[in-house]
Design a protein around this motif. Structure first.
Motif, mmCIF file in Angstrom:
data_model
loop_
_atom_site.group_PDB
_atom_site.id
_atom_site.type_symbol
_atom_site.label_atom_id
_atom_site.label_comp_id
_atom_site.label_asym_id
_atom_site.label_seq_id
_atom_site.Cartn_x
_atom_site.Cartn_y
_atom_site.Cartn_z
ATOM 1 N N ALA A 56 1.041 -1.096 -0.035
ATOM 2 C CA ALA A 56 0.187 -0.164 -0.284
ATOM 3 C C ALA A 56 0.948 1.120 0.697
ATOM 4 C CB ALA A 56 -0.814 -0.507 1.560
ATOM 5 N N GLU A 57 2.110 0.901 0.367
ATOM 6 C CA GLU A 57 3.308 2.520 0.476
ATOM 7 C C GLU A 57 3.065 2.721 -0.658
ATOM 8 O OE1 GLU A 57 4.032 -0.163 2.063
ATOM 9 O OE2 GLU A 57 2.261 0.692 3.563
ATOM 10 N N ALA A 58 3.270 1.404 -2.033
ATOM 11 C CA ALA A 58 4.155 2.149 -3.206
ATOM 12 C C ALA A 58 3.030 2.219 -3.979
ATOM 13 C CB ALA A 58 4.532 0.827 -3.655
ATOM 14 N N CYS A 59 1.633 1.920 -3.706
ATOM 15 C CA CYS A 59 0.897 1.050 -4.549
ATOM 16 C C CYS A 59 -0.779 1.223 -4.225
ATOM 17 C CB CYS A 59 -0.072 0.061 -5.796
ATOM 18 S SG CYS A 59 -0.979 0.209 -6.645
ATOM 19 N N THR A 60 -1.976 2.179 -4.120
ATOM 20 C CA THR A 60 -3.170 2.041 -3.461
ATOM 21 C C THR A 60 -3.990 2.036 -4.385
ATOM 22 O OG1 THR A 60 -4.121 4.583 -3.438
ATOM 23 C CG2 THR A 60 -2.710 4.086 -1.421
ATOM 24 N N VAL A 61 -5.024 1.024 -3.660
ATOM 25 C CA VAL A 61 -5.932 0.694 -4.181
ATOM 26 C C VAL A 61 -7.417 1.047 -4.118
ATOM 27 C CG1 VAL A 61 -7.688 -1.475 -5.635
ATOM 28 C CG2 VAL A 61 -5.316 -1.271 -5.784
ATOM 29 N N THR A 62 -7.959 1.832 -5.002
ATOM 30 C CA THR A 62 -9.962 2.200 -4.846
ATOM 31 C C THR A 62 -10.324 1.508 -5.308
ATOM 32 O OG1 THR A 62 -8.753 4.636 -4.172
ATOM 33 C CG2 THR A 62 -10.746 4.577 -4.757
ATOM 34 N N VAL A 63 -11.971 1.280 -4.672
ATOM 35 C CA VAL A 63 -12.831 0.546 -5.476
ATOM 36 C C VAL A 63 -14.320 2.255 -5.594
ATOM 37 C CG1 VAL A 63 -14.761 -1.110 -4.933
ATOM 38 C CG2 VAL A 63 -12.428 -1.709 -4.387
ATOM 39 N N LEU A 64 -14.087 1.848 -6.514
ATOM 40 C CA LEU A 64 -15.361 2.828 -6.941
ATOM 41 C C LEU A 64 -16.733 2.129 -7.929
ATOM 42 C CD1 LEU A 64 -16.280 5.926 -8.173
ATOM 43 C CD2 LEU A 64 -15.130 4.706 -10.444
ATOM 44 N N THR A 65 -17.717 2.493 -7.454
ATOM 45 C CA THR A 65 -19.328 2.750 -7.457
ATOM 46 C C THR A 65 -20.131 3.361 -7.568
ATOM 47 O OG1 THR A 65 -20.729 0.088 -7.606
ATOM 48 C CG2 THR A 65 -20.387 1.207 -5.962
ATOM 49 N N VAL A 66 -21.141 3.182 -9.114
ATOM 50 C CA VAL A 66 -22.451 3.956 -9.259
ATOM 51 C C VAL A 66 -23.079 3.351 -8.210
ATOM 52 C CG1 VAL A 66 -23.471 5.862 -11.227
ATOM 53 C CG2 VAL A 66 -20.950 5.671 -10.297
ATOM 54 N N GLY A 67 -23.972 4.188 -8.258
ATOM 55 C CA GLY A 67 -24.969 2.937 -7.879
ATOM 56 C C GLY A 67 -25.786 3.219 -6.685
ATOM 57 N N PRO A 68 -27.262 3.072 -6.332
ATOM 58 C CA PRO A 68 -28.141 3.158 -5.746
ATOM 59 C C PRO A 68 -27.587 3.085 -3.785
ATOM 60 C CG PRO A 68 -28.791 1.256 -6.466
ATOM 61 C CD PRO A 68 -27.833 1.237 -7.080
ATOM 62 N N GLU A 69 -28.030 2.801 -2.919
ATOM 63 C CA GLU A 69 -27.665 2.739 -1.637
ATOM 64 C C GLU A 69 -26.895 1.504 -1.407
ATOM 65 O OE1 GLU A 69 -27.914 5.090 0.892
ATOM 66 O OE2 GLU A 69 -28.418 6.550 0.093
ATOM 67 N N LYS A 70 -27.825 0.683 -1.455
ATOM 68 C CA LYS A 70 -27.493 -0.978 -0.998
ATOM 69 C C LYS A 70 -25.861 -1.407 -1.847
ATOM 70 C CE LYS A 70 -29.581 -4.824 -3.412
ATOM 71 N NZ LYS A 70 -31.142 -5.298 -3.342
ATOM 72 N N ALA A 71 -25.880 0.143 -3.376
ATOM 73 C CA ALA A 71 -24.791 -0.814 -4.126
ATOM 74 C C ALA A 71 -23.683 -0.602 -3.356
ATOM 75 C CB ALA A 71 -24.618 0.037 -5.321
ATOM 76 N N ILE A 72 -23.202 -0.481 -2.255
ATOM 77 C CA ILE A 72 -22.003 0.384 -1.147
ATOM 78 C C ILE A 72 -22.051 -1.133 -0.534
ATOM 79 C CG2 ILE A 72 -23.905 0.523 1.544
ATOM 80 C CD1 ILE A 72 -20.869 2.290 0.753
ATOM 81 N N GLU A 73 -22.672 -1.818 -0.891
ATOM 82 C CA GLU A 73 -22.116 -3.652 -0.655
ATOM 83 C C GLU A 73 -21.051 -4.123 -1.375
ATOM 84 O OE1 GLU A 73 -25.991 -5.818 -0.847
ATOM 85 O OE2 GLU A 73 -26.712 -4.660 0.704
ATOM 86 N N SER A 74 -21.271 -3.298 -3.170
ATOM 87 C CA SER A 74 -20.271 -3.877 -3.709
ATOM 88 C C SER A 74 -19.044 -3.207 -3.527
ATOM 89 C CB SER A 74 -20.752 -3.486 -4.740
ATOM 90 O OG SER A 74 -20.880 -2.304 -5.157
ATOM 91 N N VAL A 75 -18.665 -2.411 -2.868
ATOM 92 C CA VAL A 75 -17.387 -1.614 -1.883
ATOM 93 C C VAL A 75 -16.951 -2.568 -1.291
ATOM 94 C CG1 VAL A 75 -16.666 0.300 -1.819
ATOM 95 C CG2 VAL A 75 -18.219 0.797 -3.041
ATOM 96 N N ARG A 76 -17.737 -2.356 -0.745
ATOM 97 C CA ARG A 76 -17.270 -3.387 0.784
ATOM 98 C C ARG A 76 -16.411 -4.720 0.846
ATOM 99 N NH1 ARG A 76 -16.357 -0.661 4.981
ATOM 100 N NH2 ARG A 76 -18.271 0.885 4.972
ATOM 101 N N LYS A 77 -17.290 -6.294 -0.785
ATOM 102 C CA LYS A 77 -16.419 -6.461 -1.171
ATOM 103 C C LYS A 77 -15.545 -6.050 -1.334
ATOM 104 C CE LYS A 77 -16.261 -10.874 -2.171
ATOM 105 N NZ LYS A 77 -17.718 -12.008 -3.321
ATOM 106 N N GLY A 78 -15.087 -5.349 -2.535
ATOM 107 C CA GLY A 78 -13.327 -5.204 -2.727
ATOM 108 C C GLY A 78 -12.093 -4.553 -1.188
ATOM 109 N N LEU A 79 -13.442 -4.200 -0.862
ATOM 110 C CA LEU A 79 -12.450 -4.001 0.654
ATOM 111 C C LEU A 79 -12.325 -5.320 1.363
ATOM 112 C CD1 LEU A 79 -14.367 -0.420 1.873
ATOM 113 C CD2 LEU A 79 -12.146 -1.037 0.730
ATOM 114 N N GLN A 80 -13.382 -5.444 1.493
ATOM 115 C CA GLN A 80 -12.889 -7.206 2.338
ATOM 116 C C GLN A 80 -11.697 -7.871 1.272
ATOM 117 O OE1 GLN A 80 -17.042 -8.984 2.656
ATOM 118 N NE2 GLN A 80 -17.293 -7.117 4.334
ATOM 119 N N MET A 81 -11.780 -8.103 -0.176
ATOM 120 C CA MET A 81 -10.643 -8.578 -0.669
ATOM 121 C C MET A 81 -9.714 -7.979 0.026
ATOM 122 S SD MET A 81 -13.020 -9.124 -3.867
ATOM 123 C CE MET A 81 -11.363 -10.538 -4.752
ATOM 124 N N GLY A 82 -9.929 -6.269 -0.200
ATOM 125 C CA GLY A 82 -8.146 -6.420 0.224
ATOM 126 C C GLY A 82 -7.220 -4.587 -0.175
ATOM 127 N N ALA A 83 -8.653 -3.846 -1.033
ATOM 128 C CA ALA A 83 -9.587 -3.025 -1.572
ATOM 129 C C ALA A 83 -8.551 -1.518 -0.130
ATOM 130 C CB ALA A 83 -10.084 -2.749 -2.222
#
Ligand SMILES: Cc1cc2nc3c(=O)[nH]c(=O)nc-3n(C[C@H](O)[C@H](O)[C@H](O)COP(=O)(O)OP(=O)(O)OC[C@H]3O[C@@H](n4cnc5c(N)ncnc54)[C@H](O)[C@@H]3O)c2cc1C
Lengths: 263, 317
Positions: A56-83
Motif C-alpha cells: 500500500a505504500e507503493a500503490c493504493t487500490v480504490t474501489v469505485l461504484t455508481v449505484g443506489p444505496e445498496k450498491a455500497i455492498e459491492s464496495v465493501r466486498k472489494g474492501l474485504q478482498m483487500g482494497a
C-alpha cells in the motif's frame, strides 16, 4: 501509483429478473444482489499489481461504484478482498441511467480521483452490453486496453493480451490507462475473516452528482439516450420431440437434420 | 432515400457474413451504404457491392489495425458526416460494440446493443433475461447506433449501385495511444467463428475429458460448424475459455445449436437461447436443456454423436 477499480452491483444470475412495468427499468429490488463477477477479477488483478509493487505504500487500490444505496455492498466486498478505500456515487437522479449516462458519471469520478490505472470487468452479467469500458476510455482520454487476459506493468508502460476471436493481440500504452479484464485472468481471492473485520474500518467516500459537477439532467431516465418502448414475455418455445436412444439416436438426429434441410 | 450505414467486417480480403446480413437489414430501413475500414482491397469493395451496398465509404490504410478501435471510430464518424445517414448498424461483436460505444460518446447519440432485429423507424428488438423477454427499444437522441447480433437476419444478395467514396479521415494522436505490438493466432482448425457460425456444436461436463472433445469436433467438422463449450468444460480445462458459451462467455444465435452433455443451466441458456433451432443429447431425461429443444435424444453422447457424424458425412456425400 494509484489504481481505481470500477465495480457494479448486479442481480444474482440465479435470480429471476424482471422489468418494472412502471418505467421499463430493471426491477433491482426484486432480485438478490451480488458484485458483478467479472469485476472481482478486476479487483484481484489490482491487488496482485499492488503486491508486486510492494504494498500500500507503493500503490493504493480504490474501489469505485455508481449505484443506489445498496450498491455500497459491492464496495465493501472489494474492501474485504483487500482494497484500501472506496468511493460510492449515489444520487436519486441516477435511477434509470443507460450506459452513456453511467459512463459519464464514472468518468467524472475518475477524472477527480486521477488514478494512473483504471481496472474494470469487461462486461456486467446483467446488461451484458460490454460498452462502458470503451465509453470510459473515450470520455477520459485514456488509452483503451480492453478484454485483457493478462496484464503486465513495466515502469510507466502497461501491456495486455487483448483476447480476440482468433487468439490475442499484444497491446501496450503509457500510463495513465484503462484496462478491462476477462473472466479467468486470475483466481479472485475470498475475503478472509481478518479482511472482513478490517474492511469495516476502511474509508468510503459518498459523493452526490453535484460533488462531481454533474447536473441531474445528464443522467437517469431523463438523460438517457435510448428508451424501452415496450416489453413482453416471449412465448415459451414450443415443446420439441425427445426420443430415447435405442441404438439409433444418431440416425434419428440425422433424419431430423435432413427434414430441416441442414444436410 | 436516406442512407443507412453498415460497418463492414472484413479480414484478409474476405467480407464476413454478418456484413451481408446487416446490408440486407439496412435495405429495409433506407439506402444501404457500407463503411469499409482498414486494408480495403478491390475485392472487398466488389463483395460489398454484390451484397447490396449502394455506396461504399472507404477508409483505406494498414495502420487502422495498429491501434485499438479509436482510429476506426474516427473513420466511421467521417462516413457519418459525409453521408448524413439516418442510422448506423454495426455487428454486435466485441470490436463492433466498442466502436459503436465510442462513436456514441463522440456524437452524443444513443446506442442499442445486441439487437436481434430492427423494425421500421429503427425500433430495435432485443431478447433479454436468457431469452425470456422480448424488448422493443428506440434511440431517443441523435442518429441511432444499433449493434445487431450475427445470424439475426438471412443475408440476401442484391446488386447495389456500388458508388465508391474515399473518406478523408483525421486520426488524433490520443486515438493512437493503445498500440498493437503483436498478433497471436491460436489454432482453430479452419472452423467458422463461434459468434458468426450458422451451426454451433457444444460440449459440456458430460463430454468427460479433453480427449472427449474430439467427438464434438468431428461432428462440428462434418456440419461445417463452430465448437462451443459450457463453463463446466472450460473450467475443467477441457476446452479453451474463448469458446465458452453463456452469460460470462460468448452469446451465439445460430440457425442450429447442438448441446451435448450440457444440463442447460440459466447462465448457459443466456448465451444460446435465441438460437433458431436447438438439439440436445443428454443421458438424463430430466435435464432442463430438454425444455428448449426442437429435437432431443436421451442417450450417451459418446455413442450418439459418432453415429450422427457418420450419417451426416454419408448423407452430405
Ligand atoms: C455468475 C455465473 C456465470 C456463469 N456463466 C456461465 C457461462 O457463461 N456458461 C456456462 O455454460 N455456464 C456458466 N455458469 C455455470 C452454470 O451455472 C453451470 O454450472 C454450467 O453451465 C454447467 O455446465 P454443464 O451443463 O456442462 O455441466 P452440468 O450441469 O454438470 O451438466 C452436465 C450434463 O451432462 C450430462 N451427461 C453426463 N454424461 C453424459 C454422457 N456421457 N452423455 C450425455 N450426457 C451426459 C448430465 O446428465 C448433465 O445434464 C455460470 C455460473 C455463474 C454463477
Amino acid at each position: 501509483m494509484k489504481i481505481v477499480v470500477c465495480v457494479k452491483q448486479v442481480p444474482d444470475s440465479w435470480a429471476e429478473k424482471k422489468l418494472n412495468p412502471a418505467d421499463n427499468t430493471l426491477d433491482r429490488e426484486a432480485a438478490d444482489a451480488v458484485v458483478n463477477e467479472l469485476d472481482e477479477y478486476a479487483v484481484e488483478e489490482a491487488l496482485q499489481i499492488q503486491e508486486r509493487l510492494g504494498g500500500a505504500e507503493a500503490c493504493t487500490v480504490t474501489v469505485l461504484t455508481v449505484g443506489p444505496e445498496k450498491a455500497i455492498e459491492s464496495v465493501r466486498k472489494g474492501l474485504q478482498m483487500g482494497a484500501d478505500d472506496g468511493v460510492h456515487v449515489v444520487d436519486d437522479a441516477l435511477h434509470g441511467s443507460d450506459a452513456l449516462a453511467t459512463s459519464a458519471v464514472l468518468a467524472a469520478a475518475i477524472d477527480s480521483l486521477g488514478p494512473d490505472l483504471v481496472l474494470m470487468g469487461s462486461e456486467s452479467t446483467d446488461a451484458r452490453m460490454s460498452v462502458v469500458p470503451a465509453m470510459l476510455a473515450e470520455r477520459t482520454g485514456r488509452p483503451q486496453l480492453t478484454f485483457a487476459g493478462k496484464v503486465d506493468l513495466d515502469g510507466d508502460t502497461v501491456r495486455i493480451q487483448r483476447v480476440t476471436d482468433y487468439g490475442y493481440d499484444v497491446v501496450e500504452a503509457k500510463l495513465p490507462a484503462l484496462v478491462s479484464v476477462v473472466e479467468k485472468i486470475n483466481e479472485p481471492r475470498y475475503p478472509s475473516f481478518k479482511g472482513i473485520m478490517a474492511a469495516k474500518k476502511k474509508p468510503v467516500q459518498t459523493l452526490a452528482l453535484a460533488d462531481l459537477g454533474l447536473e441531474a439532467g445528464v443522467v437517469g431516465l431523463a438523460g438517457s439516450r435510448s428508451s424501452v418502448q415496450d416489453f413482453a414475455a416471449r412465448p415459451p418455445r414450443a415443446a420439441g420431440t425427445v426420443v430415447t436412444d435405442e441404438g439409433d439416436g444418431g440416425t434419428k438426429v440425422a433424419d431430423f437434420l435432413s427434414a430441416q434441410k441442414f444436410i | 432515400m436516406a442512407e443507412v450505414l453498415v460497418l463492414a467486417e472484413h479480414a484478409g480480403g474476405d467480407v464476413k457474413k454478418v456484413t451481408f446480413e446487416l446490408l440486407t437489414l439496412a435495405r429495409t430501413l433506407g439506402e444501404p451504404a457500407a463503411v469499409a475500414i482498414g486494408e480495403v482491397s478491390d475485392d472487398v469493395v466488389a463483395s460489398l457491392a454484390a451484397g447490396g451496398a449502394d455506396t461504399i465509404y472507404v477508409a483505406n490504410g494498414a495502420e487502422y489495425a495498429d491501434h485499438v478501435v479509436a482510429p476506426k471510430v474516427s473513420a466511421l464518424q467521417a462516413a457519418l458526416a459525409a453521408s448524413g445517414a439516418v442510422g448506423i448498424l454495426v455487428p454486435a461483436t466485441a470490436e463492433g460494440k466498442e466502436i459503436a460505444a465510442r462513436l456514441a460518446v463522440r456524437t452524443g447519440a444513443g446506442i442499442i446493443t445486441d439487437a436481434v432485429g430492427v423494425d421500421a423507424g429503427f425500433v430495435a428488438q432485443q431478447s433479454v433475461f436468457g431469452g425470456s423477454t422480448l424488448v422493443h427499444s428506440v434511440v431517443t437522441t441523435g442518429t441511432p447506433i444499433i449493434a445487431v447480433r450475427p445470424n439475426s437476419v438471412a443475408a440476401e444478395q442484391y446488386p447495389g449501385a456500388a458508388r465508391r467514396i474515399d473518406l478523408d479521415v483525421t486520426v488524433a494522436d490520443i486515438d493512437r495511444a493503445a498500440t498493437v505490438t503483436d498478433r497471436v493466432a491460436q489454432e482453430r482448425a479452419g472452423r467458422p467463428e463461434l459468434t458468426e457460425a450458422a451451426i454451433v456444436v457444444s460440449g459440456g461436463r458430460g463430454v468427460g475429458s479433453p480427449e472427449g472433445f474430439s467427438v464434438i469436433e468431428s461432428l462440428a467438422d462434418s456440419l461445417g460448424a463452430a465448437v462451443g463449450a459450457s463453463r463446466a468444460a472450460t473450467d475443467a480445462g477441457w476446452y479453451p475459455h474463448q469458446f465458452q458459451v453463456g452469460q460470462t462467455g460468448k452469446t451465439v444465435s445460430p440457425q442450429l445449436y447442438i448441446a451435448n452433455g450440457i444440463s442447460g443451466a440459466i447462465q448457459h441458456r443466456a448465451g444460446m437461447q435465441t438460437s433458431k433451432m436447438i438439439i440436445a443429447v443428454n443421458k438424463d431425461a430430466e435435464a432442463p436443456i430438454f425444455d428448449l429443444v426442437d429435437f432431443g435424444v436421451v442417450g450417451d453422447l459418446h455413442t450418439v454423436l459418432p453415429q450422427l457424424t457418420e450419417e451426416v458425412t454419408r448423407r452430405r456425400g
